[in-house]
Write a protein that holds these residues in place. Sequence first.
Motif, PDB file in Angstrom:
ATOM      1  N   LYS A   2       0.837  -1.181   0.000  1.00 24.16           N
ATOM      2  CA  LYS A   2       0.000   0.000   0.000  1.00 24.16           C
ATOM      3  C   LYS A   2       0.883   1.245   0.000  1.00 24.16           C
ATOM      4  O   LYS A   2       2.013   1.230   0.470  1.00 24.16           O
ATOM      5  CB  LYS A   2      -0.906  -0.015   1.217  1.00 24.16           C
ATOM      6  N   GLU A   3       0.314   2.351  -0.511  1.00 26.87           N
ATOM      7  CA  GLU A   3       1.061   3.608  -0.557  1.00 26.87           C
ATOM      8  C   GLU A   3       1.409   4.120   0.826  1.00 26.87           C
ATOM      9  O   GLU A   3       2.455   4.750   1.030  1.00 26.87           O
ATOM     10  CB  GLU A   3       0.241   4.678  -1.281  1.00 26.87           C
ATOM     11  N   VAL A   4       0.516   3.904   1.793  1.00 22.07           N
ATOM     12  CA  VAL A   4       0.729   4.354   3.169  1.00 22.07           C
ATOM     13  C   VAL A   4       0.537   3.160   4.091  1.00 22.07           C
ATOM     14  O   VAL A   4      -0.508   2.514   4.059  1.00 22.07           O
ATOM     15  CB  VAL A   4      -0.260   5.474   3.547  1.00 22.07           C
ATOM     16  N   LEU A  88      -5.255   8.173  12.654  1.00 23.97           N
ATOM     17  CA  LEU A  88      -5.076   7.972  11.225  1.00 23.97           C
ATOM     18  C   LEU A  88      -4.069   8.974  10.683  1.00 23.97           C
ATOM     19  O   LEU A  88      -4.169  10.172  10.954  1.00 23.97           O
ATOM     20  CB  LEU A  88      -6.398   8.199  10.482  1.00 23.97           C
ATOM     21  N   CYS A  89      -3.109   8.468   9.917  1.00 20.60           N
ATOM     22  CA  CYS A  89      -2.260   9.395   9.181  1.00 20.60           C
ATOM     23  C   CYS A  89      -2.835   9.541   7.774  1.00 20.60           C
ATOM     24  O   CYS A  89      -3.527   8.647   7.282  1.00 20.60           O
ATOM     25  CB  CYS A  89      -0.817   8.916   9.130  1.00 20.60           C
ATOM     26  N   ALA A  90      -2.569  10.675   7.141  1.00 21.54           N
ATOM     27  CA  ALA A  90      -3.038  10.910   5.779  1.00 21.54           C
ATOM     28  C   ALA A  90      -2.014  11.774   5.063  1.00 21.54           C
ATOM     29  O   ALA A  90      -1.321  12.579   5.683  1.00 21.54           O
ATOM     30  CB  ALA A  90      -4.405  11.591   5.771  1.00 21.54           C
ATOM     31  N   MET A  91      -1.940  11.613   3.754  1.00 20.55           N
ATOM     32  CA  MET A  91      -0.939  12.327   2.979  1.00 20.55           C
ATOM     33  C   MET A  91      -1.516  12.727   1.643  1.00 20.55           C
ATOM     34  O   MET A  91      -2.401  12.023   1.103  1.00 20.55           O
ATOM     35  CB  MET A  91       0.287  11.434   2.747  1.00 20.55           C
ATOM     36  N   PHE A 100      -5.012   7.708   3.037  1.00 26.49           N
ATOM     37  CA  PHE A 100      -5.009   7.480   4.470  1.00 26.49           C
ATOM     38  C   PHE A 100      -4.318   6.164   4.820  1.00 26.49           C
ATOM     39  O   PHE A 100      -4.374   5.194   4.055  1.00 26.49           O
ATOM     40  CB  PHE A 100      -6.447   7.416   5.006  1.00 26.49           C
ATOM     41  N   GLY A 101      -3.698   6.140   5.996  1.00 26.70           N
ATOM     42  CA  GLY A 101      -3.280   4.884   6.583  1.00 26.70           C
ATOM     43  C   GLY A 101      -4.493   4.184   7.171  1.00 26.70           C
ATOM     44  O   GLY A 101      -5.579   4.768   7.266  1.00 26.70           O
ATOM     45  N   ARG A 102      -4.298   2.939   7.549  1.00 23.51           N
ATOM     46  CA  ARG A 102      -5.428   2.155   8.063  1.00 23.51           C
ATOM     47  C   ARG A 102      -5.807   2.532   9.495  1.00 23.51           C
ATOM     48  O   ARG A 102      -6.867   2.152   9.969  1.00 23.51           O
ATOM     49  CB  ARG A 102      -5.096   0.666   7.980  1.00 23.51           C
TER      50      ARG A 102
ATOM     51  N   PRO B  39     -13.647  -1.544   7.240  1.00 22.39           N
ATOM     52  CA  PRO B  39     -12.570  -2.217   7.980  1.00 22.39           C
ATOM     53  C   PRO B  39     -11.499  -2.775   7.047  1.00 22.39           C
ATOM     54  O   PRO B  39     -10.326  -2.785   7.385  1.00 22.39           O
ATOM     55  CB  PRO B  39     -13.303  -3.332   8.720  1.00 22.39           C
ATOM     56  N   GLY B  40     -11.899  -3.198   5.862  1.00 20.59           N
ATOM     57  CA  GLY B  40     -10.947  -3.833   4.961  1.00 20.59           C
ATOM     58  C   GLY B  40     -10.054  -2.865   4.209  1.00 20.59           C
ATOM     59  O   GLY B  40      -8.860  -3.093   4.053  1.00 20.59           O
ATOM     60  N   GLN B  41     -10.617  -1.767   3.741  1.00 23.12           N
ATOM     61  CA  GLN B  41      -9.879  -0.813   2.910  1.00 23.12           C
ATOM     62  C   GLN B  41      -9.522   0.487   3.618  1.00 23.12           C
ATOM     63  O   GLN B  41      -8.782   1.311   3.082  1.00 23.12           O
ATOM     64  CB  GLN B  41     -10.684  -0.480   1.648  1.00 23.12           C
ATOM     65  N   GLY B  42     -10.034   0.686   4.807  1.00 19.66           N
ATOM     66  CA  GLY B  42      -9.761   1.940   5.504  1.00 19.66           C
ATOM     67  C   GLY B  42     -10.576   3.082   4.917  1.00 19.66           C
ATOM     68  O   GLY B  42     -11.650   2.884   4.354  1.00 19.66           O
ATOM     69  N   LEU B  43     -10.020   4.283   5.027  1.00 19.02           N
ATOM     70  CA  LEU B  43     -10.693   5.493   4.584  1.00 19.02           C
ATOM     71  C   LEU B  43     -10.227   5.823   3.169  1.00 19.02           C
ATOM     72  O   LEU B  43      -9.033   6.024   2.939  1.00 19.02           O
ATOM     73  CB  LEU B  43     -10.334   6.643   5.532  1.00 19.02           C
ATOM     74  N   GLN B  44     -11.180   5.878   2.234  1.00 18.38           N
ATOM     75  CA  GLN B  44     -10.828   6.137   0.836  1.00 18.38           C
ATOM     76  C   GLN B  44     -11.601   7.331   0.295  1.00 18.38           C
ATOM     77  O   GLN B  44     -12.793   7.468   0.538  1.00 18.38           O
ATOM     78  CB  GLN B  44     -11.135   4.897  -0.014  1.00 18.38           C
ATOM     79  N   PHE B  45     -10.899   8.151  -0.464  1.00 18.24           N
ATOM     80  CA  PHE B  45     -11.474   9.357  -1.053  1.00 18.24           C
ATOM     81  C   PHE B  45     -12.391   8.999  -2.212  1.00 18.24           C
ATOM     82  O   PHE B  45     -12.012   8.229  -3.094  1.00 18.24           O
ATOM     83  CB  PHE B  45     -10.328  10.252  -1.527  1.00 18.24           C
ATOM     84  N   LEU B  46     -13.602   9.565  -2.195  1.00 15.94           N
ATOM     85  CA  LEU B  46     -14.554   9.351  -3.285  1.00 15.94           C
ATOM     86  C   LEU B  46     -14.506  10.494  -4.287  1.00 15.94           C
ATOM     87  O   LEU B  46     -14.207  10.299  -5.453  1.00 15.94           O
ATOM     88  CB  LEU B  46     -15.971   9.214  -2.725  1.00 15.94           C
ATOM     89  N   PHE B  47     -14.840  11.691  -3.850  1.00 14.46           N
ATOM     90  CA  PHE B  47     -14.807  12.874  -4.721  1.00 14.46           C
ATOM     91  C   PHE B  47     -14.911  14.134  -3.883  1.00 14.46           C
ATOM     92  O   PHE B  47     -15.252  14.091  -2.707  1.00 14.46           O
ATOM     93  CB  PHE B  47     -15.906  12.870  -5.798  1.00 14.46           C
TER      94      PHE B  47
END
Lengths: 110, 114
Positions: A2-4, A88-91, A100-102, B39-47
Motif C-alpha cells: 500500500k502507498e501508506v 489515522l495518518c493521511a498524505m 489514508f493509513g489504516r 474495515p478492509g480498505q480503511g478510509l478512501q477518497f470518493l470525490f
Amino acid sequence: QKEVEQDPGPLSVPEGAIVSLNCTYSNSAFQYFMWYRQYSRKGPELLMYTYSSGNKEDGRFTAQVDKSSKYISLFIRDSQPSDSATYLCAMSPGGYIPTFGRGTSLIVHP
Amino acid sequence: KAGVTQTPRYLIKTRGQQVTLSCSPISGHRSVSWYQQTPGQGLQFLFEYFSETQRNKGNFPGRFSGRQFSNSRSEMNVSTLELGDSALYLCASSPTGTGVETQYFGPGTRLLVL
C-alpha cells in the motif's frame, strides 16, 4: 504494497506515557501530512498537519516528517485515557485527494 | 459555529437498490469531500466538490456519484447497491482557499447493504 502503511495495533500504554505513532509511505510526491483522531462511531478529527519536512508542535502533540526516509510520526506526551482512539495518518501530493493509513488503535489505561 | 452534519445517520438497504446521502458543510465552507470507510480498505477518497463542480475524483466506479448545490450542501448517490458498499460514508468540508490539510469531518452515515 500500500502507498501508506500504518500498524493497526492496538497499542496499549499506561496513563502519562509518551506515545509514538508512525506511518511509512512510498509516494515521494506527498507534500502534505496530516494526523487525525477518530473516536468510536465518530468522524475523524484533524489534529495536526505539516507541509513538507520538519516538526510541528501543538500542546501535547508533536508531528514529525522525515521525507528522506518516507516516515512520519506523531508523539503524544503525558497521554490520558481520553486519548484512547484510533489515529489515522493521511498524505497528499498537492493538498487534494488524500491517501489514508489504516489507523492505529491506541488504548491509554489509568 | 455548527459542524458538518450528515443525514441520515444509519441506513439499511438491499442489493440492487439505490441510496442518497446528504451533507451540510460548516457555514462558509465551499469545498465538500466524500469518503468511504471500511474495515478492509480503511478510509478512501470518493470525490470533492467546490462551487457546485466536481474538482477531484477518487478511484470508484460510476455507480458512485455526487452533486453540490448553490448553498454548498452536497448529496452522494450510490446506484445498484452491492454488499461491498456497506460502509461508513463520511463527508468533510474545508474553508475556501485550503485543501485537505484543514478538513472537518461529519459524523458519517453508516450504510448496511443486505
